[in-house]
Enzyme design. Sequence first.
Site, PDB file in Angstrom:
ATOM      1  N   LYS A   1     -37.803  70.639 -67.091  1.00 42.54           N
ATOM      2  CA  LYS A   1     -38.601  70.357 -68.288  1.00 42.54           C
ATOM      3  C   LYS A   1     -38.919  71.637 -69.063  1.00 42.54           C
ATOM      4  CE  LYS A   1     -43.026  70.468 -65.790  1.00 42.54           C
ATOM      5  NZ  LYS A   1     -44.202  69.714 -65.358  1.00 42.54           N
TER       6      LYS A   1
ATOM      7  N   LYS B   1     -47.684  79.535 -70.422  1.00 44.48           N
ATOM      8  CA  LYS B   1     -47.090  79.046 -69.181  1.00 44.48           C
ATOM      9  C   LYS B   1     -45.578  78.976 -69.315  1.00 44.48           C
ATOM     10  CE  LYS B   1     -46.612  77.131 -65.107  1.00 44.48           C
ATOM     11  NZ  LYS B   1     -47.186  75.851 -64.680  1.00 44.48           N
TER      12      LYS B   1
END
Length: 301
Positions: A240, A172
């Site tokens: 993030k 991811k």
Amino acid sequence: MTEKIGFIGLGTMGKWMALNMLKAGFPMRVYDINPAPVRFLAGQGAEAAKSPADVAAGVDWLFMSLPDTELVERVVFGENGVALGAKPGLILVDLSTISYIPTLEINRRLKEKGILFADAPVSGMEARAKEAKITVMFGGDEGLFQKVRPALDAIGNQIVYMGEVGSGQLTKLINQLLFNISCAGLAEVLPMAVKLGLDPEKVAQVVTTGTGRSFAADFFIPLTLENRFDEGYPVKSAYKDMISAAEISAHKSIPLPVVNATAVTFQMAISEGYGEMSKGGLIRVFERLLGTEFRKKKEAK
């Protein structure tokens, strides 16, 4: 289907993933700090739980979809957390997008308690979550993957087994970094085009059909032309991914110069007050610097 599923985190993506599992015939037990999606799913036949521990105590498989690493750790190990209510043998699948290194530590701690853990972050925005057409990247034991596969099939149309625990988050991250780089590139170059006298709509026509085409261009350029920066994940939340990349770069001594440059663009956007905008809002940084805007021309009245 006899397995009872728990779902924690009923936000933009989680609500629809939980609903699609419910529609697939799985008995559901759900929890979120926001009561609205809990009521929505209860109205569809799900059972409302009082806490993460309460969810874990009454299910066989538990899925989570939470915003960040810190919250995942708190929901799992904090007061009234999953680890407190779970019985040995519980299968816990984290659909959140969190950092790779903490994922390995979460797995280590859960293994000590007899809880089976897998990371399975998803890719796709809210519309695809509603349609059960997201991509799922699974990291964990392959036998575990096959066991929970029916639940994953209920939420996505691309279910990919990536390898051991952590592999899902790594995959991811790779996907997100490439997307973020594309967004930062558009933000930097498109204002230059306008500054040098090119027509934004004609530039958009070329970029979205030529070799410079990307998913980021296809999605964000039409919205930017309309001065819309409200669709998609906020810059502040997406940062993030850049932090996670920096952690891996430091721990593994892997140079990432283009990723680091992209991180600077994100930092500039956040520091200048654009953090709540979608990644399309990164362009505002360079528009301000160049004193121009990449927008449709206003029609003369």
